[in-house]
Write a protein that holds these residues in place. Sequence first.
Motif, mmCIF file in Angstrom:
data_model
loop_
_atom_site.group_PDB
_atom_site.id
_atom_site.type_symbol
_atom_site.label_atom_id
_atom_site.label_comp_id
_atom_site.label_asym_id
_atom_site.label_seq_id
_atom_site.Cartn_x
_atom_site.Cartn_y
_atom_site.Cartn_z
ATOM 1 N N PHE A 1 150.859 37.272 -95.770
ATOM 2 C CA PHE A 1 150.157 37.279 -94.478
ATOM 3 C C PHE A 1 148.663 37.564 -94.648
ATOM 4 O O PHE A 1 148.291 38.658 -95.079
ATOM 5 C CB PHE A 1 150.743 38.362 -93.555
ATOM 6 N N PRO A 2 147.819 36.598 -94.252
ATOM 7 C CA PRO A 2 146.391 36.890 -94.217
ATOM 8 C C PRO A 2 146.115 37.841 -93.037
ATOM 9 O O PRO A 2 147.005 38.051 -92.208
ATOM 10 C CB PRO A 2 145.760 35.511 -93.947
ATOM 11 N N THR A 3 144.943 38.372 -92.974
ATOM 12 C CA THR A 3 144.545 39.166 -91.797
ATOM 13 C C THR A 3 143.470 38.397 -91.045
ATOM 14 O O THR A 3 142.473 37.973 -91.648
ATOM 15 C CB THR A 3 144.028 40.554 -92.238
ATOM 16 N N LYS A 4 143.713 38.210 -89.743
ATOM 17 C CA LYS A 4 142.750 37.469 -88.921
ATOM 18 C C LYS A 4 142.337 38.349 -87.756
ATOM 19 O O LYS A 4 143.187 38.736 -86.933
ATOM 20 C CB LYS A 4 143.396 36.195 -88.366
ATOM 21 N N ILE A 5 141.069 38.638 -87.696
ATOM 22 C CA ILE A 5 140.524 39.448 -86.602
ATOM 23 C C ILE A 5 139.552 38.543 -85.842
ATOM 24 O O ILE A 5 138.665 37.937 -86.457
ATOM 25 C CB ILE A 5 139.829 40.704 -87.160
ATOM 26 N N GLY A 6 139.743 38.432 -84.541
ATOM 27 C CA GLY A 6 138.983 37.461 -83.745
ATOM 28 C C GLY A 6 137.577 37.906 -83.407
ATOM 29 O O GLY A 6 136.958 38.707 -84.120
ATOM 30 N N ASN A 7 137.090 37.379 -82.289
ATOM 31 C CA ASN A 7 135.743 37.691 -81.803
ATOM 32 C C ASN A 7 135.805 38.881 -80.837
ATOM 33 O O ASN A 7 136.798 39.045 -80.113
ATOM 34 C CB ASN A 7 135.169 36.496 -81.036
ATOM 35 N N SER A 8 134.751 39.665 -80.818
ATOM 36 C CA SER A 8 134.617 40.780 -79.862
ATOM 37 C C SER A 8 135.792 41.754 -79.953
ATOM 38 O O SER A 8 136.311 42.232 -78.941
ATOM 39 C CB SER A 8 134.502 40.248 -78.422
ATOM 40 N N VAL A 9 136.210 42.022 -81.169
ATOM 41 C CA VAL A 9 137.295 42.989 -81.424
ATOM 42 C C VAL A 9 136.663 44.305 -81.874
ATOM 43 O O VAL A 9 135.683 44.309 -82.622
ATOM 44 C CB VAL A 9 138.245 42.461 -82.529
ATOM 45 N N THR A 10 137.218 45.430 -81.396
ATOM 46 C CA THR A 10 136.796 46.743 -81.900
ATOM 47 C C THR A 10 137.954 47.364 -82.655
ATOM 48 O O THR A 10 139.036 47.538 -82.088
ATOM 49 C CB THR A 10 136.422 47.673 -80.719
ATOM 50 N N LEU A 11 137.724 47.674 -83.923
ATOM 51 C CA LEU A 11 138.700 48.455 -84.694
ATOM 52 C C LEU A 11 138.140 49.875 -84.737
ATOM 53 O O LEU A 11 137.161 50.144 -85.436
ATOM 54 C CB LEU A 11 138.808 47.891 -86.120
ATOM 55 N N GLY A 12 138.739 50.775 -83.926
ATOM 56 C CA GLY A 12 138.223 52.147 -83.834
ATOM 57 C C GLY A 12 138.308 52.884 -85.164
ATOM 58 O O GLY A 12 139.049 52.480 -86.070
ATOM 59 N N HIS A 13 137.577 53.994 -85.245
ATOM 60 C CA HIS A 13 137.517 54.808 -86.475
ATOM 61 C C HIS A 13 138.918 55.058 -87.050
ATOM 62 O O HIS A 13 139.859 55.324 -86.310
ATOM 63 C CB HIS A 13 136.880 56.170 -86.174
ATOM 64 N N ASN A 14 139.007 54.972 -88.368
ATOM 65 C CA ASN A 14 140.253 55.317 -89.092
ATOM 66 C C ASN A 14 141.447 54.419 -88.791
ATOM 67 O O ASN A 14 142.578 54.805 -89.098
ATOM 68 C CB ASN A 14 140.700 56.756 -88.777
ATOM 69 N N SER A 15 141.234 53.289 -88.210
ATOM 70 C CA SER A 15 142.411 52.442 -87.953
ATOM 71 C C SER A 15 142.688 51.538 -89.151
ATOM 72 O O SER A 15 141.841 51.378 -90.042
ATOM 73 C CB SER A 15 142.257 51.657 -86.651
ATOM 74 N N VAL A 16 143.903 50.978 -89.165
ATOM 75 C CA VAL A 16 144.343 50.139 -90.284
ATOM 76 C C VAL A 16 144.843 48.803 -89.730
ATOM 77 O O VAL A 16 145.656 48.786 -88.795
ATOM 78 C CB VAL A 16 145.502 50.820 -91.062
ATOM 79 N N ALA A 17 144.356 47.714 -90.302
ATOM 80 C CA ALA A 17 144.864 46.382 -89.940
ATOM 81 C C ALA A 17 145.373 45.752 -91.229
ATOM 82 O O ALA A 17 144.603 45.563 -92.187
ATOM 83 C CB ALA A 17 143.764 45.530 -89.329
ATOM 84 N N HIS A 18 146.683 45.460 -91.299
ATOM 85 C CA HIS A 18 147.285 45.003 -92.554
ATOM 86 C C HIS A 18 148.104 43.736 -92.331
ATOM 87 O O HIS A 18 149.146 43.775 -91.662
ATOM 88 C CB HIS A 18 148.188 46.111 -93.112
ATOM 89 N N GLY A 19 147.645 42.602 -92.837
ATOM 90 C CA GLY A 19 148.419 41.352 -92.768
ATOM 91 C C GLY A 19 148.766 40.932 -91.351
ATOM 92 O O GLY A 19 149.868 40.447 -91.094
ATOM 93 N N CYS A 20 147.829 41.112 -90.440
ATOM 94 C CA CYS A 20 148.126 40.871 -89.020
ATOM 95 C C CYS A 20 147.081 39.954 -88.383
ATOM 96 O O CYS A 20 146.066 39.647 -89.003
ATOM 97 C CB CYS A 20 148.152 42.208 -88.290
ATOM 98 N N THR A 21 147.386 39.528 -87.142
ATOM 99 C CA THR A 21 146.414 38.731 -86.382
ATOM 100 C C THR A 21 146.047 39.503 -85.126
ATOM 101 O O THR A 21 146.937 39.932 -84.376
ATOM 102 C CB THR A 21 147.039 37.376 -85.985
ATOM 103 N N ILE A 22 144.760 39.682 -84.923
ATOM 104 C CA ILE A 22 144.266 40.368 -83.720
ATOM 105 C C ILE A 22 143.370 39.369 -82.996
ATOM 106 O O ILE A 22 142.338 38.952 -83.538
ATOM 107 C CB ILE A 22 143.491 41.652 -84.094
ATOM 108 N N GLU A 23 143.797 38.964 -81.819
ATOM 109 C CA GLU A 23 143.031 37.944 -81.095
ATOM 110 C C GLU A 23 141.767 38.542 -80.470
ATOM 111 O O GLU A 23 141.523 39.748 -80.569
ATOM 112 C CB GLU A 23 143.921 37.294 -80.028
ATOM 113 N N ASP A 24 141.010 37.664 -79.782
ATOM 114 C CA ASP A 24 139.692 38.057 -79.243
ATOM 115 C C ASP A 24 139.791 39.217 -78.233
ATOM 116 O O ASP A 24 140.778 39.341 -77.508
ATOM 117 C CB ASP A 24 139.043 36.872 -78.526
#
Length: 175
Positions: free
Chosen positions: A70-93
């Motif tokens: 699984f690749p990781t895809k993070i879209g446009n205008s996304v905020t990943l707050g402090h200390n968060s983890v994104a692993h092999g996931c898709t986060i839309e806009d």
Amino acid sequence: MVIIPYQDKKPTIADDAYISPRASVIGAATIGARSSVWEYAVIRADYNTISIGTDSSIQDNCTVHCDLRFPTKIGNSVTLGHNSVAHGCTIEDNVLVGIGAVILNNVQIGHHSIIGAGSVITPGKIIPPESLVIGVPGKVVRSLTPADIKELDANWKVYVELSQRYLKQLREDRK
Ligand SMILES: CC(C)(COP(=O)(O)OP(=O)(O)OC[C@H]1O[C@@H](n2cnc3c(N)ncnc32)[C@H](O)[C@@H]1OP(=O)(O)O)[C@@H](O)C(=O)NCCC(=O)NCCS
């Protein structure tokens, strides 16, 4: 800043993205215009690719990694707050991932959603657009209101502004 190739893959970073000199970006990572990566965040694209769109912020101490499957895809205008983890996931806009939240393999988070601080989104979960999700494991508790969506927009815009100030300062310091 620590931009490190992995095998033959080198990060591709937009000219006006801000990468803290203390963040690490490794391998097949792409970072779009006006996005930002803050203190001690790690983006490690070795097993697979990681893409981050425009106007997104990856805040202090975040970990963004991928999985062989699984690749990781993070879209446009996304905020990943402090200390968060994104692993092999898709986060839309237009998603806000709250402080310390963990998003696991093969998760898809629909656009304009908020993931509460400290939530864990378990593997394979599909979160519909405009959801508020909290808890461990994360559950959708309600849909976002128009007021929530307005606040989401305010959130990413503040970080675009802040990061452009940091970028200007960094360039002046390096002259
Ligand atoms: C989830 C969130 C958006 C609050 O949503 P809300 O609808 O205003 O929720 P409320 O504060 O009214 O709380 C509603 C319920 O959810 C609980 N709750 C709120 N946030 C929670 C969280 N992160 N995890 C678990 N439960 C949470 C509250 O305790 C409350 O429970 P109760 O009904 O049993 O009393 C907010 O708490 C949050 O986590 N925001 C993320 C902020 C953040 O990390 N920003 C990044 C900045 S860089």
